[in-house]
Scaffold this active site. Sequence first.
Site, PDB file in Angstrom:
ATOM      1  N   ALA A  10      75.327  34.841  38.039  1.00 53.79           N
ATOM      2  CA  ALA A  10      75.536  33.955  39.197  1.00 53.79           C
ATOM      3  C   ALA A  10      77.016  33.958  39.532  1.00 53.79           C
ATOM      4  O   ALA A  10      77.836  33.573  38.713  1.00 53.79           O
ATOM      5  CB  ALA A  10      75.084  32.538  38.859  1.00 53.79           C
ATOM      6  N   MET A  11      77.355  34.437  40.729  1.00 49.56           N
ATOM      7  CA  MET A  11      78.771  34.583  41.080  1.00 49.56           C
ATOM      8  C   MET A  11      79.151  33.712  42.268  1.00 49.56           C
ATOM      9  O   MET A  11      78.624  33.865  43.360  1.00 49.56           O
ATOM     10  CB  MET A  11      79.080  36.049  41.348  1.00 49.56           C
ATOM     11  CG  MET A  11      78.886  36.864  40.070  1.00 49.56           C
ATOM     12  SD  MET A  11      79.338  38.566  40.236  1.00 49.56           S
ATOM     13  CE  MET A  11      81.095  38.452  40.515  1.00 49.56           C
ATOM     14  N   GLY A  13      82.283  33.418  43.458  1.00 46.53           N
ATOM     15  CA  GLY A  13      83.517  33.843  44.107  1.00 46.53           C
ATOM     16  C   GLY A  13      84.730  33.217  43.430  1.00 46.53           C
ATOM     17  O   GLY A  13      85.857  33.403  43.878  1.00 46.53           O
ATOM     18  N   VAL A  15      87.051  32.314  39.706  1.00 47.52           N
ATOM     19  CA  VAL A  15      87.601  33.073  38.580  1.00 47.52           C
ATOM     20  C   VAL A  15      86.585  33.207  37.446  1.00 47.52           C
ATOM     21  O   VAL A  15      86.376  34.298  36.897  1.00 47.52           O
ATOM     22  CB  VAL A  15      88.848  32.354  38.013  1.00 47.52           C
ATOM     23  CG1 VAL A  15      89.394  33.108  36.812  1.00 47.52           C
ATOM     24  CG2 VAL A  15      89.920  32.230  39.069  1.00 47.52           C
ATOM     25  N   MET A  36      74.755  32.368  45.544  1.00 46.20           N
ATOM     26  CA  MET A  36      73.754  31.414  46.043  1.00 46.20           C
ATOM     27  C   MET A  36      74.341  30.616  47.177  1.00 46.20           C
ATOM     28  O   MET A  36      75.463  30.128  47.072  1.00 46.20           O
ATOM     29  CB  MET A  36      73.447  30.392  44.945  1.00 46.20           C
ATOM     30  CG  MET A  36      72.370  30.769  44.001  1.00 46.20           C
ATOM     31  SD  MET A  36      72.237  29.459  42.775  1.00 46.20           S
ATOM     32  CE  MET A  36      73.470  29.946  41.602  1.00 46.20           C
ATOM     33  N   CYS A 101      71.886  19.922  40.412  1.00 49.63           N
ATOM     34  CA  CYS A 101      71.978  21.287  40.935  1.00 49.63           C
ATOM     35  C   CYS A 101      71.750  22.304  39.816  1.00 49.63           C
ATOM     36  O   CYS A 101      71.009  23.275  39.983  1.00 49.63           O
ATOM     37  CB  CYS A 101      73.336  21.494  41.596  1.00 49.63           C
ATOM     38  SG  CYS A 101      73.550  23.156  42.241  1.00 49.63           S
ATOM     39  N   GLY A 126      79.192  31.557  34.733  1.00 50.95           N
ATOM     40  CA  GLY A 126      80.571  31.418  34.258  1.00 50.95           C
ATOM     41  C   GLY A 126      80.850  30.047  33.671  1.00 50.95           C
ATOM     42  O   GLY A 126      82.003  29.637  33.607  1.00 50.95           O
ATOM     43  N   CYS A 222      79.494  19.643  43.823  1.00 53.83           N
ATOM     44  CA  CYS A 222      78.691  20.861  43.907  1.00 53.83           C
ATOM     45  C   CYS A 222      78.956  21.696  45.155  1.00 53.83           C
ATOM     46  O   CYS A 222      79.976  22.345  45.256  1.00 53.83           O
ATOM     47  CB  CYS A 222      77.225  20.524  43.780  1.00 53.83           C
ATOM     48  SG  CYS A 222      76.291  21.914  43.165  1.00 53.83           S
TER      49      CYS A 222
HETATM   50  N1  LIG Z   1      77.558  29.583  45.103  1.00 58.68           N
HETATM   51  C1  LIG Z   1      77.292  30.071  43.884  1.00 58.68           C
HETATM   52  N2  LIG Z   1      76.607  31.223  43.762  1.00 58.68           N
HETATM   53  C2  LIG Z   1      76.327  31.745  42.548  1.00 58.68           C
HETATM   54  N3  LIG Z   1      76.688  31.180  41.404  1.00 58.68           N
HETATM   55  C3  LIG Z   1      77.357  30.024  41.440  1.00 58.68           C
HETATM   56  C4  LIG Z   1      77.705  29.412  42.680  1.00 58.68           C
HETATM   57  N4  LIG Z   1      78.377  28.270  42.387  1.00 58.68           N
HETATM   58  C5  LIG Z   1      78.448  28.192  41.047  1.00 58.68           C
HETATM   59  N5  LIG Z   1      77.839  29.240  40.456  1.00 58.68           N
HETATM   60  C6  LIG Z   1      77.695  29.524  39.005  1.00 58.68           C
HETATM   61  O1  LIG Z   1      77.850  28.339  38.252  1.00 58.68           O
HETATM   62  C7  LIG Z   1      79.000  28.429  37.400  1.00 58.68           C
HETATM   63  C8  LIG Z   1      79.722  27.103  37.315  1.00 58.68           C
HETATM   64  O2  LIG Z   1      80.058  26.692  38.594  1.00 58.68           O
HETATM   65  P1  LIG Z   1      81.209  25.663  38.921  1.00 58.68           P
HETATM   66  O3  LIG Z   1      80.980  25.241  40.306  1.00 58.68           O
HETATM   67  O4  LIG Z   1      81.300  24.690  37.838  1.00 58.68           O
HETATM   68  O5  LIG Z   1      82.469  26.590  38.994  1.00 58.68           O
HETATM   69  P2  LIG Z   1      83.641  27.004  38.028  1.00 58.68           P
HETATM   70  O6  LIG Z   1      83.460  26.560  36.636  1.00 58.68           O
HETATM   71  O7  LIG Z   1      84.895  26.706  38.747  1.00 58.68           O
HETATM   72  O8  LIG Z   1      83.338  28.575  38.055  1.00 58.68           O
HETATM   73  P3  LIG Z   1      83.876  29.662  39.064  1.00 58.68           P
HETATM   74  O9  LIG Z   1      85.326  29.833  38.710  1.00 58.68           O
HETATM   75  O10 LIG Z   1      83.047  30.860  38.756  1.00 58.68           O
HETATM   76  O11 LIG Z   1      83.649  29.121  40.454  1.00 58.68           O
HETATM   77  C9  LIG Z   1      79.837  29.538  38.013  1.00 58.68           C
HETATM   78  O12 LIG Z   1      80.665  30.131  37.053  1.00 58.68           O
HETATM   79  C10 LIG Z   1      78.783  30.474  38.536  1.00 58.68           C
HETATM   80  O13 LIG Z   1      78.242  31.297  37.526  1.00 58.68           O
END
Ligand SMILES: Nc1ncnc2c1ncn2[C@@H]1O[C@H](COP(=O)(O)OP(=O)(O)OP(=O)(O)O)[C@@H](O)[C@H]1O
Length: 416
Positions: A10-11, A13, A15, A36, A101, A126, A222
């Site tokens: 799940a990416m 965008g 880090v 997503m 979510c 991530g 979210c």
């Molecule tokens: N729009 C999205 N599409 C796909 N995967 C998502 C999306 N938003 C979050 N994820 C997944 O959920 C994880 C945790 O999301 P969170 O919003 O907590 O971001 P984060 O810890 O800052 O991670 P990132 O740096 O990857 O945004 C992300 O690392 C990613 O794998």
Amino acid sequence: MGFIRHVVCAMSGGVDSSVAALLLKRRGYSVTGVFMKNWDSLDENGMCNTETDCEDAYRVCQSLDIPFHQVSYIKEYWHEVFSKLLKDYEKGRTPNPDILCNKHIKFNHFHKYAINTLGADAMATGHYARTSQEDDEVFEQKTTAPQTTLFRDRFEIRNPVRMYQAADLFKDQTFFLSQISQDALRQTMFPLAGLTKGFVKKIAAEAGFHHVLKKKESMGICFIGERNFESFILEYLEPKPGNFVSLEDGAVMGTHKGWFTMTLGQRAKIGGQRDPFFVVDKDITTGDVFVAPTTNHPALFRDMMRTDRFHWVTVEPPAELVKTQMMECHFRFIHQMPLIPCTVTLNMNGSVWISLSRPVRALTPGQFAVLYKGDECLGSGKIMQLGPSEFTLQRGRERLLAAAQQQEQQTPEPAS
Ligand SMILES: Nc1ncnc2c1ncn2[C@@H]1O[C@H](COP(=O)(O)OP(=O)(O)OP(=O)(O)O)[C@@H](O)[C@H]1O
């Protein structure tokens, strides 16, 4: 050598998920990146930030030379997360959409999409969290026979997969994952489990993910973004005006547009009041919002709560709790707040009472009570009911004392 395992990552965008995908690729898996889209709107500046996020995720996939997909859960997010959030607000609770979510979108719809539609052997995110499984064990999950009977016995899961806090305790996100299903967890990898955020950034820089590193951290709630949450939520709820009432003397201090967005412990914006007042209680039948002076008013401190049916990540409640109906563990209801020792008792309907070793400020209905035993995240339950506040208890003691004194004075002279 066996065949190459396929992992869908799940990416977002950001880090973290970019580095997660990179690490999976380095481990030799065939990786697919999926973005997503869960919310459909333009922000205050008329910009759609999900589009730039999607573009960023796509660019990372290009540089990793892995396939990229985009999937929309706008409908699902609306029905399973956002409408529940609105209902909670209407009931005077303060919900946590990030936990919902993860439960309903990422670790349900996305999980099924990865495994069933894309035919993956596992999914990855991530998130900073850890499970009890090695990668190889995750892949073995797929070979378990599909369920043959209509109902799976609640106590049938052997060797449940456990969820542990990440090595980087400051970044640990198990709090947000505390409602995810065992089925999804069994097929999930958290490639950042053992890494610190600093190290993850270094990997991103070395990999040349500069467009991703430049972005601001976390976008607040979210998928809704950083906009003013109060005005945003008021676009969806009928205004419910009411009074600000002083808890200590019952005086009406002012009026408000609605109690939805006011959460316990926050500063109340009362017109014409110079001194700060804080929200300590709400009565949704009258619309009254009770306030008290000082941020650490005893009306904000409580040490007991009841949840709804508790979600245990391993499916069954811990053996100790089943056997004795009681268990010592640790509690938090806010991400990153220090863990507090507590005693949990299990009710017949699967809900729990949690009794804390000391009162905490602003326990709030609608938030999730998340339990930890050592570094294992056991799961969570939504807070439905609070025990009495320190203020109520104090008043009760004062009344008892006054009644006792009165009785003493009134005691008739013993008959001679
Ligand atoms: N729009 C999205 N599409 C796909 N995967 C998502 C999306 N938003 C979050 N994820 C997944 O959920 C994880 C945790 O999301 P969170 O919003 O907590 O971001 P984060 O810890 O800052 O991670 P990132 O740096 O990857 O945004 C992300 O690392 C990613 O794998």
